[in-house]
Design a protein around this motif. Structure first.
Motif, PDB file in Angstrom:
ATOM      1  N   ILE A 264      -5.691   2.413   8.346  1.00  0.00           N
ATOM      2  CA  ILE A 264      -5.325   1.088   7.861  1.00  0.00           C
ATOM      3  C   ILE A 264      -6.591   0.271   7.751  1.00  0.00           C
ATOM      4  CG2 ILE A 264      -4.779   0.315  10.226  1.00  0.00           C
ATOM      5  CD1 ILE A 264      -2.579  -1.473   8.884  1.00  0.00           C
ATOM      6  N   THR A 271      -4.493  -5.874   2.792  1.00  0.00           N
ATOM      7  CA  THR A 271      -4.211  -4.768   3.705  1.00  0.00           C
ATOM      8  C   THR A 271      -3.880  -3.514   2.911  1.00  0.00           C
ATOM      9  OG1 THR A 271      -3.380  -6.267   5.387  1.00  0.00           O
ATOM     10  CG2 THR A 271      -2.720  -3.948   5.567  1.00  0.00           C
ATOM     11  N   ALA A 273      -3.106   0.806   3.575  1.00  0.00           N
ATOM     12  CA  ALA A 273      -2.869   1.835   4.586  1.00  0.00           C
ATOM     13  C   ALA A 273      -2.452   3.118   3.883  1.00  0.00           C
ATOM     14  CB  ALA A 273      -1.781   1.389   5.559  1.00  0.00           C
TER      15      ALA A 273
END
Lengths: 281, 281, 281
Positions: A264, A271, A273
């Motif tokens: 991540i 963000t 991941a």
């Protein structure tokens, strides 16, 4: 009527007398990716979650001349679920001997001495790209490399494409630690590299300064392996992006060339991941 | 985890009972090319000097039916540094037996009985193309060939493409010398071929006359081999180009399927040259 | 310098200790096709007769993890005379174990439990496509399959492409007969499947009902094998086409994976036929 190829160890005994040989190997990753607001969705949709799928099939061919030179070929066919076609993921040919190694085709740019690894392990989270942002220049098609003991020197160039782009690199690698220096003349970018291993910990760092762009980029990576588990962390920044990029990852070795992988990260304040499996064959 | 394939000789003993087999082989050339004023620079730039890089990976598959017919497949994947992709350099399938050989796919046009070699040995200098200029017609997708002793007859056609294009060819080849005749109906072009070998010298010649275009083309090639060295010369002209094309070349056999190759030529009154290495695996 | 791969049987003895292996296999068809008024000429011309040529080269790679999971890769490179390039005819990767089989990439849509065969045997006459017309939806990139005895359940989805498309399927297959049920949520299409074998006769049937399109499609196929000869017949209709499609075909096994194949059909009230050979290696 499939034909199975034996693994290397079983075949070496037979191959002794043969100057020329061909080998096939490959790897694949698949799993699930997540990109905040779909910023990095590889299908171009705004879905935050998406399937990741990449495969690589590599063919190598070598022969030896009577005077002991080695001539070699390598080509990788890649498939991604995102385009549905077969892609040339790098094809090159070389001759190597006491004089060093001369490679044509899809070659390494010599200034890229020792980049940073990705922490995701599937299609990649991209923290390393932030550190490597000033690497970019024209792609080269000729590379010369010479090694003597722990020292390696390398030079590469774009020959005939109507651009003036050259690079040089030098690396000192003891096996336990390395330092390196690279220079690309089209961006007037100097990069220094360093890394080392001790007690299960690997550390890699790089720092670039482009005179043409008047910009800097840098990054640091570390991993720690205990048993089958490897934990990874990475941090990178440059003068182009607004926010520094950073993230953590992990891989768990399943044996036989297979692993559970994932990570991540925050890249451009988004963000990202990914989690899945990787394997080799 | 690479898988190495054995060379042919080591494997034949095992393959005896198997009707179907697959083989892989390949070749590569790389080096430096020169084209006056960049006239033939493959990257489309005006650079006179450029990197040459071409690779070929060939897969063949065959099987035998109970009544002794042989069914076969051949496909070559080519990579060139100039486009960055993987290319179909010819894929075909055939059935052969006492009746001859019937091939579909990327087939030889039957009128192209015995073309001239290139003298450069890398991507090619193109003198031979001047002699073969009246060959061109629609590409064919079906070819039938029958051999009896020194005689070979061949017919080919474009079937289903909306063009009417057919060719025939006949060749008499003793191994020491050959003569041939080809006819392509779309250009109404008749071509005669002859060649032979004696005392290390090879000579090949061809002459075409297109009734449709009211043009002629011809060329002659010779090489001489002494030890590892082969010297080559070629001259070609036609009614399309202003200037005759000619050049010389050389190759030096390094053993193991590798060679130093190169040549220099004048094509369309432009100097072209290339020098580098070739190898097979 | 070609490298020949051994057939499976000769190699198994050596491969025992090796966790990872690569195999290559392939197939090809070629012959002559006929399409009334050129309606289905693959070259896009109005020629009623055309050459058919298709080849498939498949690479598979597998490895086993220490805990007994199997990881696998499969990719098929196809060539057709009609486009001159190399095509990705399906690349996928999977992990399988006691939990079932999870596949990413070019996967089966789970609702396609048991389609109908084509009766032509070369590039296909298309009667089966009429029965399968309501199958169509978005292509999926993730598939999960679980088998227990005669039961198989399957689910698949398009993940990350910006479309909501999922399918499920269940099949009960005794080896002698099967029944199946599939559902695709994007077209709200339910399909039932059934088939069986007795005394050399194979029968397969399917029936689809799409709630979204308010359309139905169905088809039935039968073949009969006596010695080397197999005779085939097929009939299909749906609420989209004006005329029902039907046809007959035959194949004659030549041994060694080769066969003479062919068929004739009426599709959209157009006569289509094809005849030629197929082989595997």
């Amino acid at each position: 009527m499939k034909k199975i190829l034996l693994a290397t160890t079983a075949l070496v005994g037979f191959a002794g007398a043969a100057a020329a040989e061909v080998s096939i190997s490959g790897s694949a990753v698949f799993g699930i990716g997540f990109s905040e607001n779909g910023a990095a969705n590889p299908f171009g949709s705004t879905d935050e979650a998406y399937a990741i799928f990449e495969t690589y099939l590599t063919f190598k061919g070598t022969t030896q001349s009577d005077n002991g030179l080695e001539f070699g070929y390598s080509s990788t066919i890649a498939a991604y679920d995102t385009d549905g076609g077969l892609n040339d993921d790098g094809t090159s040919a070389y001759v190597s001997g006491a004089f060093g190694k001369l490679t044509f085709g899809s070659v390494n740019e010599a200034s890229k001495v020792a980049g940073l690894p990705d922490i995701g392990g599937l299609s990649g989270l991209g923290v390393d790209n932030v550190a490597e942002a000033l690497w970019a220049g024209a792609s080269h098609n000729v590379n010369y490399k010479y090694s003597a003991g722990a020292f390696t020197v390398e030079a590469s160039s774009s020959v005939g494409k109507g651009v003036d782009s050259n690079g040089v690199g030098v690396k000192y690698d003891t096996g336990t630690y390395y330092v390196g220096l690279g220079y690309a003349d089209d961006t007037e970018a100097t990069t220094v590299y360093a890394g080392g291993s001790f007690s299960g910990v690997n550390v890699k760092a790089m720092y670039s300064d482009s005179n043409t762009a008047n910009q800097k980029a840098w990054g640091i990576y570390a991993d720690y392996t205990t048993g089958a588990l490897t934990l990874k962390a990475e941090y990178a920044d440059n003068d182009i992006v607004t926010d520094a990029a950073f993230g953590i990852g992990a891989s768990y070795d399943l044996g036989g060339g297979a692993a559970l992988v994932g990570g991540i990260a925050s890249v451009d304040d988004n963000t990202r991941a990914e989690m899945g499996v990787s394997f080799e064959f």
